[in-house]
Design an enzyme around this catalytic site. Sequence first.
Site, PDB file in Angstrom:
ATOM      1  N   THR A 127       0.817  -1.208   0.000  1.00  0.00           N
ATOM      2  CA  THR A 127       0.000   0.000   0.000  1.00  0.00           C
ATOM      3  C   THR A 127       0.855   1.265   0.000  1.00  0.00           C
ATOM      4  OG1 THR A 127      -1.529   1.264   1.377  1.00  0.00           O
ATOM      5  CG2 THR A 127      -0.112  -0.247   2.533  1.00  0.00           C
ATOM      6  N   ASP A 128       0.262   2.366  -0.456  1.00  0.00           N
ATOM      7  CA  ASP A 128       0.976   3.647  -0.392  1.00  0.00           C
ATOM      8  C   ASP A 128       1.082   4.172   1.047  1.00  0.00           C
ATOM      9  OD1 ASP A 128      -1.684   4.378   0.023  1.00  0.00           O
ATOM     10  OD2 ASP A 128      -1.737   5.907  -1.552  1.00  0.00           O
ATOM     11  N   GLU A 129       0.275   3.579   1.968  1.00  0.00           N
ATOM     12  CA  GLU A 129       0.261   4.115   3.339  1.00  0.00           C
ATOM     13  C   GLU A 129       1.598   3.928   4.047  1.00  0.00           C
ATOM     14  OE1 GLU A 129      -3.167   3.415   5.717  1.00  0.00           O
ATOM     15  OE2 GLU A 129      -4.525   3.590   4.029  1.00  0.00           O
ATOM     16  N   TYR A 152      -1.972  -0.445  11.003  1.00  0.00           N
ATOM     17  CA  TYR A 152      -2.104  -1.109   9.704  1.00  0.00           C
ATOM     18  C   TYR A 152      -0.885  -0.828   8.835  1.00  0.00           C
ATOM     19  CZ  TYR A 152      -3.341  -1.555   4.760  1.00  0.00           C
ATOM     20  OH  TYR A 152      -3.319  -1.858   3.419  1.00  0.00           O
ATOM     21  N   LYS A 156       2.103  -3.313   7.359  1.00  0.00           N
ATOM     22  CA  LYS A 156       2.389  -3.490   5.926  1.00  0.00           C
ATOM     23  C   LYS A 156       3.841  -3.088   5.639  1.00  0.00           C
ATOM     24  CE  LYS A 156      -0.030  -4.531   2.922  1.00  0.00           C
ATOM     25  NZ  LYS A 156      -0.409  -5.861   2.357  1.00  0.00           N
TER      26      LYS A 156
HETATM   27  P1  NAD Z   1      -9.785  -7.169   2.044  1.00  0.00           P
HETATM   28  O1  NAD Z   1      -9.796  -6.909   3.511  1.00  0.00           O
HETATM   29  O2  NAD Z   1     -10.988  -6.874   1.232  1.00  0.00           O
HETATM   30  O3  NAD Z   1      -9.442  -8.716   1.787  1.00  0.00           O
HETATM   31  C1  NAD Z   1      -8.443  -9.399   2.507  1.00  0.00           C
HETATM   32  C2  NAD Z   1      -8.590 -10.896   2.221  1.00  0.00           C
HETATM   33  O4  NAD Z   1      -7.554 -11.575   2.934  1.00  0.00           O
HETATM   34  C3  NAD Z   1      -9.919 -11.485   2.705  1.00  0.00           C
HETATM   35  O5  NAD Z   1     -10.458 -12.342   1.715  1.00  0.00           O
HETATM   36  C4  NAD Z   1      -9.544 -12.262   3.948  1.00  0.00           C
HETATM   37  O6  NAD Z   1     -10.371 -13.391   4.195  1.00  0.00           O
HETATM   38  C5  NAD Z   1      -8.127 -12.684   3.626  1.00  0.00           C
HETATM   39  N1  NAD Z   1      -7.314 -12.929   4.844  1.00  0.00           N
HETATM   40  C6  NAD Z   1      -7.200 -12.108   5.919  1.00  0.00           C
HETATM   41  N2  NAD Z   1      -6.399 -12.674   6.840  1.00  0.00           N
HETATM   42  C7  NAD Z   1      -5.992 -13.854   6.309  1.00  0.00           C
HETATM   43  C8  NAD Z   1      -5.127 -14.881   6.768  1.00  0.00           C
HETATM   44  N3  NAD Z   1      -4.542 -14.815   7.982  1.00  0.00           N
HETATM   45  N4  NAD Z   1      -4.897 -15.942   5.962  1.00  0.00           N
HETATM   46  C9  NAD Z   1      -5.493 -16.035   4.740  1.00  0.00           C
HETATM   47  N5  NAD Z   1      -6.329 -15.097   4.265  1.00  0.00           N
HETATM   48  C10 NAD Z   1      -6.573 -14.019   5.035  1.00  0.00           C
HETATM   49  O7  NAD Z   1      -8.511  -6.414   1.510  1.00  0.00           O
HETATM   50  P2  NAD Z   1      -8.285  -5.638   0.117  1.00  0.00           P
HETATM   51  O8  NAD Z   1      -8.769  -4.251   0.275  1.00  0.00           O
HETATM   52  O9  NAD Z   1      -8.744  -6.468  -0.986  1.00  0.00           O
HETATM   53  O10 NAD Z   1      -6.692  -5.561   0.107  1.00  0.00           O
HETATM   54  C11 NAD Z   1      -5.938  -6.634  -0.443  1.00  0.00           C
HETATM   55  C12 NAD Z   1      -4.464  -6.289  -0.333  1.00  0.00           C
HETATM   56  O11 NAD Z   1      -4.196  -5.085  -1.037  1.00  0.00           O
HETATM   57  C13 NAD Z   1      -3.984  -6.062   1.094  1.00  0.00           C
HETATM   58  O12 NAD Z   1      -2.695  -6.613   1.206  1.00  0.00           O
HETATM   59  C14 NAD Z   1      -3.933  -4.551   1.230  1.00  0.00           C
HETATM   60  O13 NAD Z   1      -2.967  -4.156   2.164  1.00  0.00           O
HETATM   61  C15 NAD Z   1      -3.565  -4.141  -0.181  1.00  0.00           C
HETATM   62  N6  NAD Z   1      -4.029  -2.817  -0.616  1.00  0.00           N
HETATM   63  C16 NAD Z   1      -5.344  -2.462  -0.483  1.00  0.00           C
HETATM   64  C17 NAD Z   1      -5.773  -1.219  -0.965  1.00  0.00           C
HETATM   65  C18 NAD Z   1      -7.227  -0.785  -0.883  1.00  0.00           C
HETATM   66  O14 NAD Z   1      -7.544   0.344  -1.229  1.00  0.00           O
HETATM   67  N7  NAD Z   1      -8.149  -1.637  -0.445  1.00  0.00           N
HETATM   68  C19 NAD Z   1      -4.860  -0.362  -1.571  1.00  0.00           C
HETATM   69  C20 NAD Z   1      -3.517  -0.753  -1.664  1.00  0.00           C
HETATM   70  C21 NAD Z   1      -3.130  -1.990  -1.202  1.00  0.00           C
HETATM   71  O1  DAU Z   2      -4.134   4.036   0.492  1.00  0.00           O
HETATM   72  C1  DAU Z   2      -4.372   2.664   0.398  1.00  0.00           C
HETATM   73  C2  DAU Z   2      -5.203   2.208   1.574  1.00  0.00           C
HETATM   74  O2  DAU Z   2      -6.506   2.714   1.374  1.00  0.00           O
HETATM   75  C3  DAU Z   2      -5.223   0.690   1.733  1.00  0.00           C
HETATM   76  O3  DAU Z   2      -3.937   0.235   2.026  1.00  0.00           O
HETATM   77  C4  DAU Z   2      -6.195   0.286   2.853  1.00  0.00           C
HETATM   78  O4  DAU Z   2      -6.269  -1.121   2.924  1.00  0.00           O
HETATM   79  C5  DAU Z   2      -7.543   0.873   2.543  1.00  0.00           C
HETATM   80  O5  DAU Z   2      -8.440   0.561   3.592  1.00  0.00           O
HETATM   81  C6  DAU Z   2      -7.456   2.378   2.350  1.00  0.00           C
HETATM   82  O6  DAU Z   2      -7.156   3.045   3.599  1.00  0.00           O
HETATM   83  P1  DAU Z   2      -7.898   4.412   4.024  1.00  0.00           P
HETATM   84  O7  DAU Z   2      -7.798   4.562   5.489  1.00  0.00           O
HETATM   85  O8  DAU Z   2      -7.452   5.550   3.171  1.00  0.00           O
HETATM   86  O9  DAU Z   2      -9.412   4.023   3.554  1.00  0.00           O
HETATM   87  P2  DAU Z   2     -10.827   4.247   4.224  1.00  0.00           P
HETATM   88  O10 DAU Z   2     -11.848   3.880   3.205  1.00  0.00           O
HETATM   89  O11 DAU Z   2     -10.921   3.592   5.570  1.00  0.00           O
HETATM   90  O12 DAU Z   2     -10.899   5.809   4.448  1.00  0.00           O
HETATM   91  C7  DAU Z   2     -10.739   6.704   3.358  1.00  0.00           C
HETATM   92  C8  DAU Z   2     -10.809   8.118   3.929  1.00  0.00           C
HETATM   93  O13 DAU Z   2     -12.157   8.364   4.392  1.00  0.00           O
HETATM   94  C9  DAU Z   2      -9.926   8.332   5.135  1.00  0.00           C
HETATM   95  O14 DAU Z   2      -9.400   9.656   5.083  1.00  0.00           O
HETATM   96  C10 DAU Z   2     -10.856   8.187   6.338  1.00  0.00           C
HETATM   97  C11 DAU Z   2     -12.185   8.689   5.780  1.00  0.00           C
HETATM   98  N1  DAU Z   2     -13.404   8.050   6.348  1.00  0.00           N
HETATM   99  C12 DAU Z   2     -13.478   6.690   6.351  1.00  0.00           C
HETATM  100  C13 DAU Z   2     -14.600   6.045   6.846  1.00  0.00           C
HETATM  101  C14 DAU Z   2     -14.674   4.541   6.879  1.00  0.00           C
HETATM  102  C15 DAU Z   2     -14.460   8.828   6.804  1.00  0.00           C
HETATM  103  O15 DAU Z   2     -14.403  10.066   6.771  1.00  0.00           O
HETATM  104  N2  DAU Z   2     -15.563   8.196   7.297  1.00  0.00           N
HETATM  105  C16 DAU Z   2     -15.673   6.841   7.360  1.00  0.00           C
HETATM  106  O16 DAU Z   2     -16.722   6.330   7.861  1.00  0.00           O
END
Ligand code: NAD
Ligand code: DAU
Length: 346
Positions: A127-129, A152, A156
């Site tokens: 992730t970019d975080e 988190y 990562k």
């Molecule tokens: P998600 O939470 O939707 O899905 C995570 C999946 O991993 C689920 O299917 C869960 O069952 C599985 N999982 C969790 N713990 C596990 C374990 N111990 N063993 C096996 N499986 C397990 O997550 P996502 O948003 O799809 O993110 C996927 C990946 O991409 C993550 O590594 C996250 O850090 C990265 N990522 C997410 C975002 C985003 O915006 N969502 C952006 C950048 C990177």
């Molecule tokens: O940048 C990549 C990341 O983006 C991934 O690595 C993470 O897995 C993914 O969850 C996401 O993280 P964020 O914290 O940016 O996403 P989230 O959707 O939780 O929140 C987006 C923005 O919105 C953040 O500034 C917090 C705000 N927010 C979020 C929720 C859930 C609100 O204002 N209200 C809310 O109820």
Amino acid sequence: MITGGAGFIGSHVVRLFVNKYPDYRIVNLDALTYAGNLENLEDVKDKPNYIFEKGDITDETRITELFEQYRFDGIIHLAAESHVDRSISNPLAFVRTNVLGTVTLLNIARQFWGTDKQGKLFYHVSTDEVYGSLGETGFFTEETPYDPRSPYSASKASSDHFVNAYYHTYGLPVIMSNCSNNYGSHHFPEKLIPLMINNIKNSKPLPVYGKGENVRDWLFVEDHARAIDTIFHKGKVGEKYNIGGFNEWKNIDIVNLLCSIMDKKLGRAAGDSAKLITYVTDRPGHDMRYAIDATRLNEELGWKPSLQFEEGLEKTVDWYLQHEEWINHVTSGDYQHYYDDLYAKR
Ligand code: NAD
Ligand code: DAU
């Protein structure tokens, strides 16, 4: 093997690979936590080149058995605990899956691939975080020093460091990408966009953290899956690639845009849904701004985002409105406890 293939991004990656590469045998390994949902893969579950295996990435015995059975030559590792708010209330779960789970996979891959690493690849999805929080200007490049701020992102970042360590110390063939915020179908409604869509639909308050001025760089999830495909096949071993949409939005502007899209789709008067916006206590340590410079991926491997945000957001809203059963399933049971617990405190 694709880990976390039943989650949001993982299910899009599985779908792309299963459909695009009929000659690959795709094993989806997922523990099916609250975020994993096999309904995300209904359309590919019967394809001959797709296999689902339930398992936890921290379970050394189970993963070893799977390696023995399938002799994986490629791993795309997405399984993770992924929600920042959950990491604030339960950091250890993030250390367990994101750090210990990743190192368990790295160890077993190293053991099986031994000295013959030809044609093998461990692709770590990050992730970019990990780069921390930006001020009003600038972008995260691949050279930006790590500065994670939440449990988190710290977990990562730690997993990223282990991936690099296995490359340098043991010569494990690894590649990594760091992506910005994704949006699209099958997104669990704990995250901003699907949570707001669900609350607007149900005329529930729209909880905006702080002043709503935090900025995220949004990418359509299918574009992320395409980027992973490109990097998996064309990327340079030992390299990392940033993935992003060059698409920065303040949270409050997204919520307003969703309200106006949904007013039209639900036949409400203009401005009706926006009345639900409620400013709530900010997320502790809330990163102010993320913005990815994805130039390397564009110039070296030719990837670029395919969709404009407004178009992608409308497609996303349509998907949620057409998949009421999916949203009802994932918001029943534990979700309500999670929601009440987190938002009652705000
Ligand atoms: P998600 O939470 O939707 O899905 C995570 C999946 O991993 C689920 O299917 C869960 O069952 C599985 N999982 C969790 N713990 C596990 C374990 N111990 N063993 C096996 N499986 C397990 O997550 P996502 O948003 O799809 O993110 C996927 C990946 O991409 C993550 O590594 C996250 O850090 C990265 N990522 C997410 C975002 C985003 O915006 N969502 C952006 C950048 C990177
Ligand atoms: O940048 C990549 C990341 O983006 C991934 O690595 C993470 O897995 C993914 O969850 C996401 O993280 P964020 O914290 O940016 O996403 P989230 O959707 O939780 O929140 C987006 C923005 O919105 C953040 O500034 C917090 C705000 N927010 C979020 C929720 C859930 C609100 O204002 N209200 C809310 O109820």
